[in-house]
Motif scaffolding. Sequence first.
Motif, PDB file in Angstrom:
ATOM      1  N   VAL A 126       0.828  -1.205   0.000  1.00  0.00           N
ATOM      2  CA  VAL A 126       0.000   0.000   0.000  1.00  0.00           C
ATOM      3  C   VAL A 126       0.866   1.260   0.000  1.00  0.00           C
ATOM      4  N   VAL A 127       1.858   1.329   0.888  1.00  0.00           N
ATOM      5  CA  VAL A 127       2.685   2.533   1.002  1.00  0.00           C
ATOM      6  C   VAL A 127       3.492   2.759  -0.267  1.00  0.00           C
ATOM      7  N   ASN A 128       4.084   1.710  -0.804  1.00  0.00           N
ATOM      8  CA  ASN A 128       4.878   1.870  -2.026  1.00  0.00           C
ATOM      9  C   ASN A 128       4.016   2.307  -3.206  1.00  0.00           C
ATOM     10  N   ARG A 129       2.786   1.801  -3.271  1.00  0.00           N
ATOM     11  CA  ARG A 129       1.896   2.227  -4.352  1.00  0.00           C
ATOM     12  C   ARG A 129       1.527   3.707  -4.204  1.00  0.00           C
ATOM     13  N   ILE A 130       1.251   4.153  -2.976  1.00  0.00           N
ATOM     14  CA  ILE A 130       0.932   5.566  -2.753  1.00  0.00           C
ATOM     15  C   ILE A 130       2.101   6.444  -3.206  1.00  0.00           C
ATOM     16  N   ILE A 131       3.324   6.031  -2.865  1.00  0.00           N
ATOM     17  CA  ILE A 131       4.503   6.808  -3.255  1.00  0.00           C
ATOM     18  C   ILE A 131       4.652   6.841  -4.776  1.00  0.00           C
ATOM     19  N   ARG A 132       4.478   5.686  -5.425  1.00  0.00           N
ATOM     20  CA  ARG A 132       4.595   5.632  -6.889  1.00  0.00           C
ATOM     21  C   ARG A 132       3.556   6.529  -7.552  1.00  0.00           C
ATOM     22  N   GLU A 133       2.323   6.446  -7.063  1.00  0.00           N
ATOM     23  CA  GLU A 133       1.254   7.237  -7.665  1.00  0.00           C
ATOM     24  C   GLU A 133       1.490   8.729  -7.453  1.00  0.00           C
ATOM     25  N   ALA A 137       5.004  14.200 -11.676  1.00  0.00           N
ATOM     26  CA  ALA A 137       5.674  14.286 -12.973  1.00  0.00           C
ATOM     27  C   ALA A 137       4.710  14.753 -14.061  1.00  0.00           C
ATOM     28  N   ALA A 138       3.469  14.296 -13.999  1.00  0.00           N
ATOM     29  CA  ALA A 138       2.478  14.665 -15.017  1.00  0.00           C
ATOM     30  C   ALA A 138       2.013  16.103 -14.858  1.00  0.00           C
ATOM     31  N   ASP A 139       1.983  16.593 -13.632  1.00  0.00           N
ATOM     32  CA  ASP A 139       1.493  17.950 -13.364  1.00  0.00           C
ATOM     33  C   ASP A 139       2.341  18.547 -12.242  1.00  0.00           C
ATOM     34  N   PRO A 140       3.370  19.328 -12.579  1.00  0.00           N
ATOM     35  CA  PRO A 140       4.265  19.885 -11.550  1.00  0.00           C
ATOM     36  C   PRO A 140       3.545  20.680 -10.470  1.00  0.00           C
ATOM     37  N   GLU A 141       2.414  21.296 -10.814  1.00  0.00           N
ATOM     38  CA  GLU A 141       1.678  22.044  -9.796  1.00  0.00           C
ATOM     39  C   GLU A 141       1.134  21.117  -8.717  1.00  0.00           C
ATOM     40  N   HIS A 142       0.944  19.851  -9.083  1.00  0.00           N
ATOM     41  CA  HIS A 142       0.464  18.853  -8.133  1.00  0.00           C
ATOM     42  C   HIS A 142       1.448  18.677  -6.980  1.00  0.00           C
ATOM     43  N   ALA A 143       2.740  18.922  -7.243  1.00  0.00           N
ATOM     44  CA  ALA A 143       3.783  18.716  -6.236  1.00  0.00           C
ATOM     45  C   ALA A 143       3.795  19.811  -5.176  1.00  0.00           C
ATOM     46  N   ASP A 144       3.000  20.868  -5.371  1.00  0.00           N
ATOM     47  CA  ASP A 144       3.024  21.989  -4.440  1.00  0.00           C
ATOM     48  C   ASP A 144       2.129  21.786  -3.226  1.00  0.00           C
ATOM     49  N   ARG A 145       1.475  20.628  -3.111  1.00  0.00           N
ATOM     50  CA  ARG A 145       0.659  20.367  -1.937  1.00  0.00           C
ATOM     51  C   ARG A 145       1.550  20.371  -0.693  1.00  0.00           C
ATOM     52  N   HIS A 146       0.992  20.743   0.438  1.00  0.00           N
ATOM     53  CA  HIS A 146       1.807  20.940   1.635  1.00  0.00           C
ATOM     54  C   HIS A 146       1.729  19.782   2.620  1.00  0.00           C
ATOM     55  N   SER A 192      15.694   7.627  -1.360  1.00  0.00           N
ATOM     56  CA  SER A 192      15.321   6.567  -2.288  1.00  0.00           C
ATOM     57  C   SER A 192      13.894   6.124  -2.006  1.00  0.00           C
ATOM     58  N   ASP A 193      13.324   5.340  -2.905  1.00  0.00           N
ATOM     59  CA  ASP A 193      11.967   4.830  -2.682  1.00  0.00           C
ATOM     60  C   ASP A 193      11.899   4.022  -1.395  1.00  0.00           C
ATOM     61  N   GLU A 194      12.940   3.237  -1.127  1.00  0.00           N
ATOM     62  CA  GLU A 194      12.958   2.430   0.105  1.00  0.00           C
ATOM     63  C   GLU A 194      13.021   3.328   1.334  1.00  0.00           C
ATOM     64  N   GLN A 195      13.841   4.372   1.271  1.00  0.00           N
ATOM     65  CA  GLN A 195      13.919   5.293   2.405  1.00  0.00           C
ATOM     66  C   GLN A 195      12.625   6.076   2.584  1.00  0.00           C
ATOM     67  N   LEU A 196      11.978   6.440   1.479  1.00  0.00           N
ATOM     68  CA  LEU A 196      10.677   7.101   1.581  1.00  0.00           C
ATOM     69  C   LEU A 196       9.672   6.209   2.291  1.00  0.00           C
ATOM     70  N   ARG A 197       9.659   4.933   1.905  1.00  0.00           N
ATOM     71  CA  ARG A 197       8.756   3.981   2.554  1.00  0.00           C
ATOM     72  C   ARG A 197       9.027   3.919   4.048  1.00  0.00           C
ATOM     73  N   ASP A 198      10.306   3.861   4.438  1.00  0.00           N
ATOM     74  CA  ASP A 198      10.665   3.765   5.853  1.00  0.00           C
ATOM     75  C   ASP A 198      10.223   5.002   6.622  1.00  0.00           C
ATOM     76  N   GLU A 199      10.444   6.186   6.053  1.00  0.00           N
ATOM     77  CA  GLU A 199      10.080   7.414   6.763  1.00  0.00           C
ATOM     78  C   GLU A 199       8.570   7.610   6.817  1.00  0.00           C
ATOM     79  N   VAL A 200       7.867   7.246   5.751  1.00  0.00           N
ATOM     80  CA  VAL A 200       6.411   7.373   5.765  1.00  0.00           C
ATOM     81  C   VAL A 200       5.813   6.501   6.866  1.00  0.00           C
ATOM     82  N   LEU A 201       6.254   5.254   6.961  1.00  0.00           N
ATOM     83  CA  LEU A 201       5.730   4.375   8.012  1.00  0.00           C
ATOM     84  C   LEU A 201       6.122   4.868   9.400  1.00  0.00           C
TER      85      LEU A 201
END
Length: 477
Positions: free
Chosen positions: A235-242, A248-257, A275-284
Motif C-alpha cells: 500500500v505505502v509503495n503504491r501511494i509513493i509511486r502514484e 511528474a504529469a502535473d508539476p503544480e500537483h507537487a506543491d501540496r503541503h 530513495s523509494d525504500e527510504q521514503l517507505r521507511d520514513e512514511v511508516l
Amino acid sequence: MADGIDFEDSYIFRPAHTLTTKSGEWRIPPGLRKTLPFYLNKPWARLGRPILLFEYMAQQCGPISHYMLFGNHVVFLNDPAAIREVLVNQANKFVRERTITRLKILLGEGLLTSDDPIHKRSRRIVAPAFHRQRIHDYADEMVRSAQQWRSRWHDGDVVDMNAEMMTLSLDIVARTLFATEVDDDIRQINEHTNRIMAIYNFLIGFPNAEAFLKYRIPVPGLRSFAKSRAKLDEVVNRIIRERKAANAADPEHADRHDLLSMLLASRDEDGSELSDEQLRDEVLTIFLAGYETTANALSWTWYLLSSHPEQQELMYAEVRDVLGDRTATLEDYANLKYTQMVFAEVMRLYPPAWAMGRKSTEPIEVGPYLLPPGTHFFLSQYVLQRDARFYPDPLKFDPLRHTEEEKAKRDKFEYFPFGGGPRQCIGEGFAWLEGVLLLASIAQKWRMTWIEGQPVAVEEKITLRPKYPLRMTLHAR
C-alpha cells in the motif's frame, strides 16, 4: 541501608563493586546479584512489564542500577545528569538498543531506528517537512478534523475515548501526511500496523527473528507479521509511486503541503534525495509516531480531565475566554496557556514515549561508574517524571507544575517526554500544536464525565497505551 540496598535482601542485591575482566577493570553500579531471568517469579520482574522492573530498581538501588541479562550488562538510569551523559554529552558513543533496532523489521532505516551516518543524513532531508512554518500550515487541517469529529457525538453518549482519539488521530495523519481523507488505503495501513503492534512484545522477545523471516520459517506470530508487513509495503509503495507519477504529469500537483510532498521535494546538502525504500521507511515511521503517540496522549488527557473536575473547569474557562464560539486558529495556540499546561502534565504522568534505550560502543563513565562497551542503558520518562525527588506528590495531576516559573527551575532531563540530544523527536512541535488545538476545539462543545469503577492501567508497547477502554459520558456544552 548502603548504596540504596537493604542487606537483609542481599540474596537479591549486591552493592556497587569492581569487576575485572580480560577487557579491563569496571566499576559496576549496585543491582541484582543474579541474572534477571532468575527473578521471573518476582512480581517486579514480569515479562512484558519493564516499568515494574525499572520502578523497583530505582527504589531499591538508587538513581543508577545494574543487572545482567543473557550475558549483557544492563544499566537503568533514573538521574537527570546521568541521562544527559547518554543522550547528549556522550551521544556519539552509543547506538540504538535492541528493542528499537528490532523495529527495523517493520520500519527499516527510518528516523526512529537508524544510526549514524544514515540517521544524520535522513534527519537533514526530513527536517524541512517539520520546519516551524510547515507545521503551522497543518493547524487548519487539525482544527477541521476536530470540528468534524465533535459533530458526530450526541449528548449522553457513552464512548471509549481511546478508540475515539485513535480514529480522530488517524484522520489527521491522513490529511497531513497524505493530503487525503481516511480511505481504504489509510484503513489498511492502520489495520496492519495495529496487527503488528499487537504482537510487539513477541517480536522483541523472539530470538533472531530476522533470520526466521528471511528464510520464511513458519512460526505463527512471525507469519502474521510477515503478511501484515507485506501488505503495508504494497500500500505505502503504491501511494509513493502514484504521487511521484502525479507530480511528474502535473508539476503544480507537487506543491501540496502534506508531509509526503515535503519528503519527495526535500534534498540533502549534495542534492541527493530519499530513495523509494527510504521514503517507505520514513512514511511508516511518521505514520506510527504521529498517529499512536498523539492519540494516546489525548486519551490520557480526557481521562485525567474527566476525573478531575476542578482542572477540567479551569481549562474550559480558558477555552471559553480565548475562543468563545469561533474556530480555533494557529494564532490562538500562544494564548491557550493553561491548555498547554494540561497537555504537558499529561505527558509527565503518561508520556507516550515511556522509555528509551542505547547500547554503548566504547567504555562509558557515568557518575562514579565505568561500564564496558556493549552495555545496554535504559532510561524511562515514565519513571523519572513520577519521581518525588523532582515532583512533590508526584501522582497528583497538577497542570500548574508547568508554569514558566516552574519550568525554569527544572533540569532539562527532569521532564523530557520527547527525548533529548541529537535524536530528540523531530515531530515535537507538530505534537504540541496538534494536542493543544484538538483539546481546545473539542472542549468548546463537549464535557466528559468519567464512569467510576473502571480499571485503569498502562500497556507498555512502543507507546504507552491504555490497557482497558476509557469509557466516558459526553455532555454537550
